[in-house]
Design a protein around this motif. Structure first.
Motif, PDB file in Angstrom:
ATOM      1  N   ARG A  85       0.853  -1.194   0.000  1.00 16.36           N
ATOM      2  CA  ARG A  85       0.000   0.000   0.000  1.00 16.36           C
ATOM      3  C   ARG A  85       0.887   1.241   0.000  1.00 16.36           C
ATOM      4  N   ILE A  86       0.398   2.272  -0.694  1.00 16.98           N
ATOM      5  CA  ILE A  86       1.095   3.555  -0.732  1.00 16.98           C
ATOM      6  C   ILE A  86       0.186   4.591  -0.071  1.00 16.98           C
ATOM      7  N   ILE A  87       0.743   5.339   0.868  1.00 20.81           N
ATOM      8  CA  ILE A  87      -0.031   6.391   1.540  1.00 20.81           C
ATOM      9  C   ILE A  87       0.672   7.719   1.285  1.00 20.81           C
ATOM     10  N   VAL A  88       0.004   8.585   0.535  1.00 18.14           N
ATOM     11  CA  VAL A  88       0.540   9.915   0.251  1.00 18.14           C
ATOM     12  C   VAL A  88      -0.146  10.903   1.184  1.00 18.14           C
ATOM     13  N   GLY A  89       0.663  11.625   1.986  1.00 14.94           N
ATOM     14  CA  GLY A  89       0.098  12.535   2.967  1.00 14.94           C
ATOM     15  C   GLY A  89      -0.862  13.533   2.378  1.00 14.94           C
ATOM     16  N   GLU A  90      -0.518  14.090   1.220  1.00 13.71           N
ATOM     17  CA  GLU A  90      -1.425  15.014   0.551  1.00 13.71           C
ATOM     18  C   GLU A  90      -1.035  15.142  -0.913  1.00 13.71           C
ATOM     19  N   CYS A  91      -2.003  14.960  -1.801  1.00  7.90           N
ATOM     20  CA  CYS A  91      -1.793  15.176  -3.230  1.00  7.90           C
ATOM     21  C   CYS A  91      -2.060  16.638  -3.542  1.00  7.90           C
ATOM     22  N   LEU A  93      -2.665   7.804  -9.096  1.00  8.58           N
ATOM     23  CA  LEU A  93      -3.792   7.122  -9.745  1.00  8.58           C
ATOM     24  C   LEU A  93      -3.314   5.900 -10.508  1.00  8.58           C
ATOM     25  N   GLN A  94      -2.189   6.038 -11.205  1.00  9.89           N
ATOM     26  CA  GLN A  94      -1.659   4.904 -11.952  1.00  9.89           C
ATOM     27  C   GLN A  94      -1.244   3.778 -11.016  1.00  9.89           C
ATOM     28  N   ALA A  95      -0.683   4.139  -9.848  1.00  7.73           N
ATOM     29  CA  ALA A  95      -0.318   3.106  -8.875  1.00  7.73           C
ATOM     30  C   ALA A  95      -1.558   2.375  -8.379  1.00  7.73           C
ATOM     31  N   THR A 134      -2.750  -0.146 -10.834  1.00  7.04           N
ATOM     32  CA  THR A 134      -1.819  -1.205 -11.256  1.00  7.04           C
ATOM     33  C   THR A 134      -1.391  -2.086 -10.087  1.00  7.04           C
ATOM     34  N   GLY A 135      -2.354  -2.458  -9.265  1.00  2.14           N
ATOM     35  CA  GLY A 135      -2.076  -3.475  -8.253  1.00  2.14           C
ATOM     36  C   GLY A 135      -1.796  -2.985  -6.855  1.00  2.14           C
ATOM     37  N   HIS A 136      -1.809  -1.673  -6.636  1.00  3.29           N
ATOM     38  CA  HIS A 136      -1.551  -1.179  -5.285  1.00  3.29           C
ATOM     39  C   HIS A 136      -2.868  -0.775  -4.632  1.00  3.29           C
ATOM     40  N   ASP A 137      -3.767  -1.733  -4.526  1.00  2.00           N
ATOM     41  CA  ASP A 137      -5.056  -1.478  -3.892  1.00  2.00           C
ATOM     42  C   ASP A 137      -4.865  -1.198  -2.410  1.00  2.00           C
TER      43      ASP A 137
END
Length: 405
Positions: free
Chosen positions: A272-278, A287-289, A292-295
């Motif tokens: 999982r990827i957690i971005v503090g703020e987009c 979005l691409q991540a 492409t499998g990073h649910d």
């Protein structure tokens, strides 16, 4: 008169410690503090002042010289969540969600500027006319923003956001009326089932607090990569990689953006990827991540409503510099994002979830949304409202018997 006396005594101590006057060029801070304390004791003992007042003056001057001035006690006060210095004579703090004036002041613009310089220098940052503002993180995790003239016409300005050492749990947020049990159950299920979630809201609305609480339901065996401008996310998980963006150096080079880190994180085998703020072009990579499998990834964003958050995502993707038709961007968003959670800060200081919305797909060129939980005002006041289920069944958990369906 008392302030003038304190300023005069402060200047005498500064002069005493000046290496040009003493020749002690290599003197350490601890030794300088001892000399300052002794000098202040001697001077104040000669004054016909009550002991309590002498101690207040002594501590105030020492804090101006070696700590963070009059705001020093607030930095260690667990009740204070934000400190706002609008100028030397205007200091506010946030307590229990409400802003209150402190009635205290810095001795001068120079001592306020000295406090700011000490803060930013301890995190290897600089502040001058060529770089008049800075956003950084203190060693204790607090986030600071400082801005000085000529950009800030009212004088040096400082904002400090503090964070709890132990993040709020979802159960605590239920107790604070941030959201009801039914909504918490739904979000818990969404995290466990690896839904992609965006938490939206205004500044100081509690987005990161809610993100931290939701993260407790990520399984311990999963590898998580967090990406932020200034690290605020505190995941109480064993397998976490923390990445933090880096601003340019004095020469204007060496910066590492959130977008760079999002791209690099894809090579780190994250679950999982957690971005503090987009906030910019990194939205496209995020979005691409997700596609492409990073649910199960989570991010936050500034917006007034869930629909506004989607519009902001479109704008951020366009900022990536890659020419993509708007319809294609919306298809990416509809495919990547599952749930939008919107939070607000109410007039009484309480933070509350005001909407939980599912992205259900596309209709021609529009993204389709369905709101499962909606804010319902009580007695005609938004602060008296509650989050209630709309009765619409979830697209993602249609077979689960729940209070929201």
């Amino acid at each position: 008169m008392a302030a003038e006396f304190q300023r005069s005594l402060h200047q005498k101590v500064v002069s005493l410690l000046d290496p040009r006057n003493t020749g002690r060029i290599s003197e350490g801070e601890e030794s300088m503090r001892e000399r300052a304390e002794q000098y202040l004791r001697d001077e104040l003992d000669r004054m016909l002042l009550p002991e309590e007042e002498r101690e207040t003056v002594r501590r105030g001057i020492l804090d101006e010289l070696f700590a963070y001035g009059p705001i020093t006690p607030f930095l260690s006060d667990p009740v204070v969540t934000e400190i706002m210095v609008n100028g030397k004579n205007s200091i506010y703090v946030e307590k229990e969600g409400k802003l209150v004036p402190t009635g205290i002041a810095f001795l001068s613009d120079e001592t306020l500027r000295g406090t700011i310089d000490r803060m930013v220098s301890r995190v290897n940052r600089r502040l001058d006319e060529s770089s008049p503002y800075v956003d950084a993180r203190l060693p204790d995790g607090s986030r600071i923003n400082a801005i000085i003239p000529p950009v800030c016409l009212s004088g040096p300005c400082l904002t400090i956001r503090k964070f709890r050492k132990e993040p709020f749990s979802l159960e605590e947020l239920i107790g604070l009326r941030t959201l009801p049990q039914e909504a918490a159950d739904y979000l818990r299920e969404a995290v466990i089932r690896r839904m992609n979630i965006i938490v939206s809201g205004g500044t100081g609305s509690g987005k990161t607090t809610l993100l931290n609480a939701l993260s407790q339901f990520i399984p311990d065996e999963e590898r998580i990569v967090t990406i932020e401008d200034a690290a605020e996310i505190k995941l109480m998980k064993p397998h976490v990689i923390i990445l933090e963006a880096r601003p340019p150096n004095i020469e204007g080079t060496g910066s590492i953006s959130i977008r760079d880190l999002v791209r690099n994180s894809l090579r780190m085998r994250p679950d999982r990827i957690i971005v503090g703020e987009c906030r910019g072009g990194e939205a496209l990579d995020m979005l691409q991540a997700m596609n492409t499998g990073h649910d199960g990834s989570i991010t936050t964003g500034h917006a007034n409503t869930p629909r506004d958050m989607l519009r902001r995502l479109e704008t951020m993707v366009l900022l990536s510099g890659i020419e993509i038709p708007v319809k294609a961007i919306r298809e990416q968003i509809a495919s990547a994002i599952d749930i939008l959670v919107h939070v607000c800060r109410m007039g009484d200081g309480r933070r509350a979830v005001t909407s939980i919305t599912e992205v259900t797909g596309m209709s021609e060129s529009q993204i389709l949304l369905q709101e499962l939980f909606r804010w319902k005002e009580e007695r005609g006041s938004i602060r008296e409202g509650t989050l209630t289920g709309t009765g619409i069944p979830s697209k993602f958990f249609p077979c689960r018997e729940t209070a929201w369906a």
